[in-house]
Design an enzyme around this catalytic site. Structure first.
Site, PDB file in Angstrom:
ATOM      1  N   TYR A 182       0.993  -1.345   0.037  1.00  4.61           N
ATOM      2  CA  TYR A 182      -0.197   0.030  -0.102  1.00  4.61           C
ATOM      3  C   TYR A 182       0.742   1.251   0.108  1.00  4.61           C
ATOM      4  O   TYR A 182       0.461   2.331  -0.480  1.00  4.61           O
ATOM      5  CB  TYR A 182      -0.776   0.157   1.124  1.00  4.61           C
ATOM      6  CG  TYR A 182      -2.209  -0.703   1.180  1.00  4.61           C
ATOM      7  CD1 TYR A 182      -2.266  -2.108   0.681  1.00  4.61           C
ATOM      8  CD2 TYR A 182      -3.569  -0.091   1.227  1.00  4.61           C
ATOM      9  CE1 TYR A 182      -3.575  -2.647   0.626  1.00  4.61           C
ATOM     10  CE2 TYR A 182      -4.911  -0.464   1.132  1.00  4.61           C
ATOM     11  CZ  TYR A 182      -4.729  -1.988   0.828  1.00  4.61           C
ATOM     12  OH  TYR A 182      -5.743  -2.428   0.726  1.00  4.61           O
ATOM     13  N   LYS A 233       3.025 -15.114   1.965  1.00  7.00           N
ATOM     14  CA  LYS A 233       3.267 -16.004   0.717  1.00  7.00           C
ATOM     15  C   LYS A 233       4.858 -16.276   0.496  1.00  7.00           C
ATOM     16  O   LYS A 233       5.314 -15.729  -0.298  1.00  7.00           O
ATOM     17  CB  LYS A 233       2.770 -15.056  -0.337  1.00  7.00           C
ATOM     18  CG  LYS A 233       2.708 -15.784  -1.739  1.00  7.00           C
ATOM     19  CD  LYS A 233       1.500 -16.855  -1.832  1.00  7.00           C
ATOM     20  CE  LYS A 233       1.722 -17.780  -3.213  1.00  7.00           C
ATOM     21  NZ  LYS A 233       0.837 -18.977  -3.396  1.00  7.00           N
ATOM     22  N   ASP A 265      -2.844 -18.164   0.111  1.00  6.44           N
ATOM     23  CA  ASP A 265      -4.035 -18.679  -0.669  1.00  6.44           C
ATOM     24  C   ASP A 265      -4.848 -19.979   0.049  1.00  6.44           C
ATOM     25  O   ASP A 265      -5.834 -20.102   0.075  1.00  6.44           O
ATOM     26  CB  ASP A 265      -3.580 -19.266  -2.093  1.00  6.44           C
ATOM     27  CG  ASP A 265      -2.104 -20.143  -1.792  1.00  6.44           C
ATOM     28  OD1 ASP A 265      -1.406 -20.191  -0.964  1.00  6.44           O
ATOM     29  OD2 ASP A 265      -1.680 -20.831  -2.817  1.00  6.44           O
ATOM     30  N   ASP A 289      -6.382  -7.010   3.982  1.00  7.38           N
ATOM     31  CA  ASP A 289      -7.555  -6.173   3.372  1.00  7.38           C
ATOM     32  C   ASP A 289      -8.422  -7.311   3.121  1.00  7.38           C
ATOM     33  O   ASP A 289      -9.764  -7.380   3.340  1.00  7.38           O
ATOM     34  CB  ASP A 289      -7.068  -5.431   2.609  1.00  7.38           C
ATOM     35  CG  ASP A 289      -8.118  -4.623   1.786  1.00  7.38           C
ATOM     36  OD1 ASP A 289      -8.906  -4.299   2.519  1.00  7.38           O
ATOM     37  OD2 ASP A 289      -8.082  -4.682   0.471  1.00  7.38           O
ATOM     38  N   ASP A 293     -12.234  -9.042   4.991  1.00  5.73           N
ATOM     39  CA  ASP A 293     -13.363  -8.951   4.344  1.00  5.73           C
ATOM     40  C   ASP A 293     -14.082 -10.361   3.908  1.00  5.73           C
ATOM     41  O   ASP A 293     -15.383 -10.649   4.347  1.00  5.73           O
ATOM     42  CB  ASP A 293     -13.283  -8.585   2.631  1.00  5.73           C
ATOM     43  CG  ASP A 293     -13.539  -7.065   2.713  1.00  5.73           C
ATOM     44  OD1 ASP A 293     -13.394  -6.307   3.627  1.00  5.73           O
ATOM     45  OD2 ASP A 293     -14.230  -6.655   1.542  1.00  5.73           O
TER      46      ASP A 293
END
Ligand code: IPM
Ligand code: MG
Length: 406
Positions: A182, A233, A265, A289, A293
């Protein structure tokens, strides 16, 4: 007196929504006791940033709930409302005016509604409402974002997952908020060697950034079920390999916390397969983020979930994790409960006012127990209400918890 993470890290208590709501039934003798002004010794200034879309409606409800709760708990809250996001763009030409950031910095806590809307979607990046939010996070240095996803027994049927999968889920996502892709540089638009247009960003973490979010996560997990899953990751990205190395190093300071690692993942898949395996999750800005959600939908509605963003010192930012929902803005359809619960987090983590926080959380549960539902959490047999009416019912619930007068 600005609350600090340093201060709060020791008393870190994840939002504690009990599994049984029966503790919060109405008292048989509802009474109305107001604390006298003489007992109001604790004063705080709260910056309200209603923002865009449904933001003003939900902030107005949360402000009323805060006001009543404060008066019942002997706390003196002063509110200052400032423009931010699209509202600020229309008013001042920038998404985060200097005055807004300054007011936020000088207050004890910030309560944010939501930002963004179709109107500003095509704006250049520095004129997007979202840029204002990132500037606020950066300006207040709120690097630790706590996003609880708790399935309330009253709403288990609202989950799209099977009841036996969703029931009892209680996850805290600790998202790094001021670093990673970000904010990483270099970033931008350019041309490749062969003249092709490109857009690029950089995922980068310094050691201190990983260490401080890891400490927050271990402290949080320690006060929950003592299990921390670090999501990365690391099979592909150097920034993730580094993240994992630092988290492992920090873990030696928390022998009582069980640390595990998961690739993002797989974590995305496990969250819908068997979410109860998770207690506390720590992850970088972008994975947090996305996963927060996803975790929110296990609970049935993103309209229920609050968040707290905290720094080393200075005011925290408290906001619902949902967006500005421009499609229902101004129609009195929004669910204000995520913002009301964010106000509870503000009291707990921002001001250290645990009793007041509990009072609000209990009032939300009591309101759900009494059958009130906004459209997003409605199921047959419950009473459909709008944003305002839900707010009024929460106020009644806040009030009814006052001990009966003798
Ligand atoms: C969130 C939002 C923000 C983010 C946007 C609005 C900038 O999605 O708070 O999760 O990406 O962090
Ligand atoms: Mg998001």
């Amino acid at each position: 007196m600005a609350a600090s993470l340093q201060l709060n890290v020791k008393s870190f208590r994840p939002i504690a929504l009990p599994n049984s709501a029966s503790r919060y039934r109405y008292s048989a003798k509802p009474a109305r006791i107001r604390c006298s002004a003489a007992s109001q010794s604790k004063r705080y200034t709260i910056t309200l940033l209603p923002g865009d879309g449904i933001g003003p409606e939900i902030i107005s409800v949360a402000k009323n709930v805060l006001n009543l709760t404060a008066s019942l708990e002997g706390i003196d809250l002063r509110f200052q409302e400032m423009p931010m996001g699209g509202a600020a763009l229309d008013l001042t030409g920038v998404p985060l005016p200097e005055e807004t950031l300054l007011a936020a910095k000088q207050s004890d806590a910030v309560l944010l509604g939501a930002i963004g809307g179709y109107k500003w979607d095509a704006n250049e990046k520095h004129l997007k409402p979202e840029t204002g939010l990132l500037q606020l996070r950066e300006g207040l240095k709120v690097f630790a974002n706590l996003r609880p996803a708790t399935v309330l027994p009253q709403l288990v049927d609202a989950s799209t997952l099977k009841k036996e999968v969703a029931e009892g889920v209680d996850i805290m996502v600790v998202r790094e908020l001021t670093g990673g892709i970000y904010f990483g540089k270099p970033r931008g638009f350019s041309k490749s060697e062969n003249g092709e247009e490109i857009g690029f960003n950089t995922e980068v973490y310094a050691g201190y950034e990983v260490d401080r979010i890891a400490h927050v996560a271990f402290e949080t997990a320690r006060k929950r079920q003592g299990r921390l899953c670090s999501v990365d990751k690391a099979n592909v990205l150097e920034a993730s390999m580094f993240w994992r190395k630092r988290v492992v190093a920090i873990s030696s300071e928390y022998p009582d916390v069980e640390l595990s690692h998961m690739y993002v993942d797989n974590a995305a898949m496990q969250l819908v397969r068997y979410p109860k395996q998770f207690d506390t999750i720590v992850t970088n800005n972008i994975f947090g983020d996305i996963l927060s959600d996803e975790a929110s939908m296990i609970t049935g509605s993103i309209g229920m979930l609050p968040s707290a963003s905290l720094g080393e010192s200075g005011p925290g930012v408290f906001e619902p994790i949902h967006g500005s929902a421009p499609d229902i803005a101004g129609q009195d359809k929004a669910n204000p409960l995520a913002t009301v619960l964010s106000a509870a987090m503000l009291l707990r983590y921002g001001l250290g006012e645990e009793n007041a926080a509990k009072r609000i959380e209990a009032a939300v549960l009591a309101t759900l127990d009494r059958g009130f539902r906004t459209g997003d959490i409605y199921s047959s047999g419950t009473k459909l209400v709008g944003c305002k009416e839900m707010g009024e019912e929460v106020l009644k619930s806040v009030d009814s918890q006052v001990p009966a007068a003798v």
